[in-house]
Design a protein around this motif. Sequence first.
Motif, PDB file in Angstrom:
ATOM      1  N   ASP A  89      -5.019  19.684  -4.635  1.00 24.00           N
ATOM      2  CA  ASP A  89      -4.142  19.449  -3.498  1.00 24.00           C
ATOM      3  C   ASP A  89      -3.050  18.460  -3.941  1.00 24.00           C
ATOM      4  O   ASP A  89      -3.209  17.243  -3.813  1.00 24.00           O
ATOM      5  CB  ASP A  89      -4.980  18.868  -2.345  1.00 24.00           C
ATOM      6  CG  ASP A  89      -4.164  18.622  -1.092  1.00 24.00           C
ATOM      7  OD1 ASP A  89      -2.918  18.624  -1.173  1.00 24.00           O
ATOM      8  OD2 ASP A  89      -4.782  18.405  -0.032  1.00 24.00           O
ATOM      9  N   PRO A  90      -1.922  18.994  -4.481  1.00 23.38           N
ATOM     10  CA  PRO A  90      -0.889  18.112  -5.037  1.00 23.38           C
ATOM     11  C   PRO A  90      -0.417  17.044  -4.060  1.00 23.38           C
ATOM     12  O   PRO A  90      -0.226  15.889  -4.449  1.00 23.38           O
ATOM     13  CB  PRO A  90       0.247  19.072  -5.392  1.00 23.38           C
ATOM     14  CG  PRO A  90      -0.418  20.389  -5.594  1.00 23.38           C
ATOM     15  CD  PRO A  90      -1.587  20.422  -4.643  1.00 23.38           C
ATOM     16  N   ALA A  91      -0.242  17.404  -2.783  1.00 23.33           N
ATOM     17  CA  ALA A  91       0.269  16.420  -1.817  1.00 23.33           C
ATOM     18  C   ALA A  91      -0.709  15.255  -1.679  1.00 23.33           C
ATOM     19  O   ALA A  91      -0.304  14.083  -1.616  1.00 23.33           O
ATOM     20  CB  ALA A  91       0.508  17.085  -0.461  1.00 23.33           C
ATOM     21  N   ALA A  92      -1.993  15.568  -1.646  1.00 21.47           N
ATOM     22  CA  ALA A  92      -3.003  14.512  -1.516  1.00 21.47           C
ATOM     23  C   ALA A  92      -3.052  13.649  -2.778  1.00 21.47           C
ATOM     24  O   ALA A  92      -3.192  12.423  -2.703  1.00 21.47           O
ATOM     25  CB  ALA A  92      -4.376  15.141  -1.242  1.00 21.47           C
ATOM     26  N   VAL A  93      -2.896  14.290  -3.926  1.00 19.67           N
ATOM     27  CA  VAL A  93      -2.909  13.531  -5.186  1.00 19.67           C
ATOM     28  C   VAL A  93      -1.693  12.589  -5.233  1.00 19.67           C
ATOM     29  O   VAL A  93      -1.818  11.409  -5.576  1.00 19.67           O
ATOM     30  CB  VAL A  93      -2.912  14.478  -6.410  1.00 19.67           C
ATOM     31  CG1 VAL A  93      -2.718  13.685  -7.710  1.00 19.67           C
ATOM     32  CG2 VAL A  93      -4.213  15.277  -6.464  1.00 19.67           C
ATOM     33  N   VAL A  94      -0.539  13.113  -4.860  1.00 16.98           N
ATOM     34  CA  VAL A  94       0.679  12.298  -4.880  1.00 16.98           C
ATOM     35  C   VAL A  94       0.545  11.121  -3.907  1.00 16.98           C
ATOM     36  O   VAL A  94       0.927   9.989  -4.218  1.00 16.98           O
ATOM     37  CB  VAL A  94       1.924  13.154  -4.550  1.00 16.98           C
ATOM     38  CG1 VAL A  94       3.160  12.287  -4.356  1.00 16.98           C
ATOM     39  CG2 VAL A  94       2.165  14.166  -5.677  1.00 16.98           C
ATOM     40  N   ALA A  95      -0.044  11.367  -2.744  1.00 15.83           N
ATOM     41  CA  ALA A  95      -0.260  10.280  -1.776  1.00 15.83           C
ATOM     42  C   ALA A  95      -1.180   9.214  -2.381  1.00 15.83           C
ATOM     43  O   ALA A  95      -0.952   8.016  -2.224  1.00 15.83           O
ATOM     44  CB  ALA A  95      -0.861  10.836  -0.484  1.00 15.83           C
ATOM     45  N   MET A  96      -2.194   9.657  -3.106  1.00 18.98           N
ATOM     46  CA  MET A  96      -3.123   8.719  -3.747  1.00 18.98           C
ATOM     47  C   MET A  96      -2.398   7.821  -4.746  1.00 18.98           C
ATOM     48  O   MET A  96      -2.709   6.637  -4.898  1.00 18.98           O
ATOM     49  CB  MET A  96      -4.236   9.505  -4.456  1.00 18.98           C
ATOM     50  CG  MET A  96      -5.206   8.624  -5.248  1.00 18.98           C
ATOM     51  SD  MET A  96      -6.365   9.585  -6.252  1.00 18.98           S
ATOM     52  CE  MET A  96      -5.395   9.820  -7.756  1.00 18.98           C
ATOM     53  N   LEU A  97      -1.393   8.396  -5.456  1.00 17.14           N
ATOM     54  CA  LEU A  97      -0.703   7.651  -6.511  1.00 17.14           C
ATOM     55  C   LEU A  97       0.050   6.427  -5.986  1.00 17.14           C
ATOM     56  O   LEU A  97       0.284   5.480  -6.733  1.00 17.14           O
ATOM     57  CB  LEU A  97       0.305   8.551  -7.245  1.00 17.14           C
ATOM     58  CG  LEU A  97      -0.262   9.705  -8.068  1.00 17.14           C
ATOM     59  CD1 LEU A  97       0.876  10.482  -8.717  1.00 17.14           C
ATOM     60  CD2 LEU A  97      -1.240   9.208  -9.125  1.00 17.14           C
ATOM     61  N   SER A  98       0.412   6.441  -4.682  1.00 22.11           N
ATOM     62  CA  SER A  98       1.247   5.353  -4.172  1.00 22.11           C
ATOM     63  C   SER A  98       0.539   4.002  -4.267  1.00 22.11           C
ATOM     64  O   SER A  98       1.198   2.978  -4.417  1.00 22.11           O
ATOM     65  CB  SER A  98       1.707   5.650  -2.751  1.00 22.11           C
ATOM     66  OG  SER A  98       0.579   5.711  -1.913  1.00 22.11           O
TER      67      SER A  98
END
Length: 211
Positions: free
Chosen positions: A54-63
């Motif tokens: 889930d790219p969107a969830a992964v990107v959110a995690m990166l913040s």
Amino acid sequence: QQHIAVAIDGPAASGKSTVAKKLAKLLGLNMVNTGAMYRAVVWGALQKNVSPNDPAAVVAMLSDFDFECKINQGSSEVWVDGQLLESELRSDAVNANVSAIAAIVEVRELLVAKQRGLLQYGSVIMEGRDIGSVVFPDTPYKLYIDASEEVRAARRAADGEVDAVGKRDAQDSKRKVSPLIVADGATVIDSSEMTLEEVIEAAVAALTAQG
Ligand code: C5P
């Protein structure tokens, strides 16, 4: 004096890590394993119940991802949430999910910046998939270590790991961002029928010619 980067790319279980480690010792350079960084992001995601698919969830995690990569006694280490990760990075779950996470642009941007930053601590041998093509495209020192799929599958099985190397390579080679390719100017060494000593010899000869 400016620090130099030696780029080593190649498919999974081609022997590039072993070669990179030996060369780093021989040449007195820091050794950086970039696969461990992608693996650390997967480990962190699984830990936080974030799906690597889930790219969107992964990107959110990166913040607010607590991720550190440093050089200790000549080798790279990865730390997530204050924990040094080692055998955790080679679990079956990480093997199965790493290619998906490595295809996410934002993950690559974050890690490539960290990889370039490691050059401030000294010259490096860096191994991965896109080191000669993306991370250090301007370095003259580039190797691509290959081996047949049979040899690679046998090497991974000998390590006792469940790892679909063929599937991982297909995913890594077909992705849109920074796919696994032979970088411009890289010398290809097919290690299938070679001993480690022979590969090191060929690698040193190639690097000498490139410099
Ligand atoms: O090198 P290793 O097999 O540990 O790498 C694990 C995975 O990380 C690769 O299959 C690939 O998906 C990703 N990777 C990458 N770029 C790199 C290093 C690793 O995409 N420079």
